[in-house]
Write a protein that holds these residues in place. Sequence first.
Motif, PDB file in Angstrom:
ATOM      1  N   LYS A 161       1.314  11.239   1.877  1.00 33.03           N
ATOM      2  CA  LYS A 161       1.436  10.075   1.012  1.00 33.03           C
ATOM      3  C   LYS A 161       1.531   8.825   1.894  1.00 33.03           C
ATOM      4  O   LYS A 161       2.125   8.852   2.967  1.00 33.03           O
ATOM      5  CB  LYS A 161       2.696  10.179   0.146  1.00 33.03           C
ATOM      6  CG  LYS A 161       2.730  11.365  -0.802  1.00 33.03           C
ATOM      7  CD  LYS A 161       1.873  11.123  -2.031  1.00 33.03           C
ATOM      8  CE  LYS A 161       2.068  12.256  -3.047  1.00 33.03           C
ATOM      9  NZ  LYS A 161       1.225  12.068  -4.241  1.00 33.03           N
ATOM     10  N   ASN A 173       3.626   3.092   1.111  1.00 35.33           N
ATOM     11  CA  ASN A 173       3.896   2.431  -0.165  1.00 35.33           C
ATOM     12  C   ASN A 173       4.259   3.439  -1.246  1.00 35.33           C
ATOM     13  O   ASN A 173       5.237   3.258  -1.986  1.00 35.33           O
ATOM     14  CB  ASN A 173       2.666   1.623  -0.607  1.00 35.33           C
ATOM     15  CG  ASN A 173       2.515   0.348   0.193  1.00 35.33           C
ATOM     16  OD1 ASN A 173       2.894   0.292   1.356  1.00 35.33           O
ATOM     17  ND2 ASN A 173       1.943  -0.681  -0.422  1.00 35.33           N
ATOM     18  N   SER A 174       3.489   4.528  -1.330  1.00 38.92           N
ATOM     19  CA  SER A 174       3.733   5.542  -2.360  1.00 38.92           C
ATOM     20  C   SER A 174       5.069   6.239  -2.138  1.00 38.92           C
ATOM     21  O   SER A 174       5.827   6.476  -3.081  1.00 38.92           O
ATOM     22  CB  SER A 174       2.600   6.574  -2.366  1.00 38.92           C
ATOM     23  OG  SER A 174       1.370   5.980  -2.687  1.00 38.92           O
ATOM     24  N   GLN A 205       7.873   3.870  -3.115  1.00 40.07           N
ATOM     25  CA  GLN A 205       7.926   3.690  -4.563  1.00 40.07           C
ATOM     26  C   GLN A 205       8.603   4.885  -5.228  1.00 40.07           C
ATOM     27  O   GLN A 205       9.484   4.742  -6.083  1.00 40.07           O
ATOM     28  CB  GLN A 205       6.505   3.525  -5.118  1.00 40.07           C
ATOM     29  CG  GLN A 205       5.735   2.332  -4.597  1.00 40.07           C
ATOM     30  CD  GLN A 205       6.083   1.036  -5.303  1.00 40.07           C
ATOM     31  OE1 GLN A 205       6.946   1.014  -6.166  1.00 40.07           O
ATOM     32  NE2 GLN A 205       5.424  -0.042  -4.935  1.00 40.07           N
ATOM     33  N   ILE A 206       8.163   6.096  -4.849  1.00 35.72           N
ATOM     34  CA  ILE A 206       8.675   7.309  -5.500  1.00 35.72           C
ATOM     35  C   ILE A 206      10.160   7.495  -5.229  1.00 35.72           C
ATOM     36  O   ILE A 206      10.948   7.772  -6.144  1.00 35.72           O
ATOM     37  CB  ILE A 206       7.880   8.539  -5.027  1.00 35.72           C
ATOM     38  CG1 ILE A 206       6.428   8.450  -5.491  1.00 35.72           C
ATOM     39  CG2 ILE A 206       8.523   9.822  -5.545  1.00 35.72           C
ATOM     40  CD1 ILE A 206       5.518   9.508  -4.900  1.00 35.72           C
TER      41      ILE A 206
END
Length: 396
Positions: A71, A74-75, A78-79
């Motif tokens: 990932k 950023n991902s 975010q998660i």
Amino acid sequence: MNNLPFSIEVACSQKTHFEERICGDVFLSKKTEGKQRAIVALSDGMGHGVKANILGTLTATMALSLTEEHKNPNSIGQIIMKTLPVCSQRQTSYSTFTIIDADLNKEVSIIEYDNPQTLILRGKDIFEAEWHCIVPEGERRKCNREILACNFTPQKEDRIIFWSDGITQSGIGTDDYPTGWGIKNAIEFVRKIVGAEPLISAQKLASKVVNMAAVNDDGLLKDDASCVVLYFRTPRKLLICSGPPFDTENDRLLASRIREFDGKKAICGATTANIISREFRQPIIDNLYSTDHELPPTSTMQGVDLITEGILTLSKTLLLLDKYNDKAPLSNGPADELAKLILDSDEITFMVGTRINEANQDPRLPIELEMRRTLVKRIKDLLEQKFLKEVEVEYI
């Protein structure tokens, strides 16, 4: 084994809040993709004790899993930020995190949220990476929910040092550090150590930092303290030989492998040592005293770094490595010395003889003793999973 010019040593040192037995800082690590990619995560759960440990474990586990799936930063940010609960009073997440994804074939990626500033050293000098800010969706107006990230290409002798705030806040309220040790003092401490010991291992450096934090708090840490070090270095190699070759004609082959090996060498077993002594035409000098009453003393021979007894010593070495942490330092016994050689090495090769040694068939020996091959397999698994070592086993 690693075919690249350097490997990654990963080490973490931790001490708990002086009133707690469970650490609220959680460190997880894993090597993937042919052992050339290391993923590590350190999470500091809010407060200390069981609750902090649960929150830290949740965060570190997510971080490791998401990073392994490639990932993007950023991902991942975010998660994790959407998953973590937020303290209603402080309006901050219940745990912090630092994630390192070090791929020797590509680059290093660092994601950091609310932990003290990560230090990157190139030799003994600070390497200034280009950091950028990731603000999770819906958090644009909340500066305290920003995530920092950077990427850079690693070089040999680079070090990445990151920590929980138990390090930087140690000593708070004392005459020397009324507002805490601080990130600047922690960084200068690390640079001073590396300057004095340029080849210091990741484990020793991490331990020195945590021990200094404890000293700042007069031995009673007011928070959990963790330090993690990644060290990109020339691989340190170790060859461990145990058991005579199945065919006596291979005695010379075994001796040749030991003689030509580029690294430290250890022999576990009197029969194996006698074979090498004969082939090397070097005498074995037995030590008369052992600090471990459970094991025979070590021996010395020119061309070999350590000689110990076989099955018993390997069994105790496995036990020591399984229990190893900052609260259980190694001593000076035969198994301890072997464990020290192993921990200071990046690539370990076991050469296991397959001839049945009649001494190990003695029914008077403890029933729990395992046969050599099974024992070496267990050591290999432990070294790969707990210490991220690269291990090969060859049978002869």
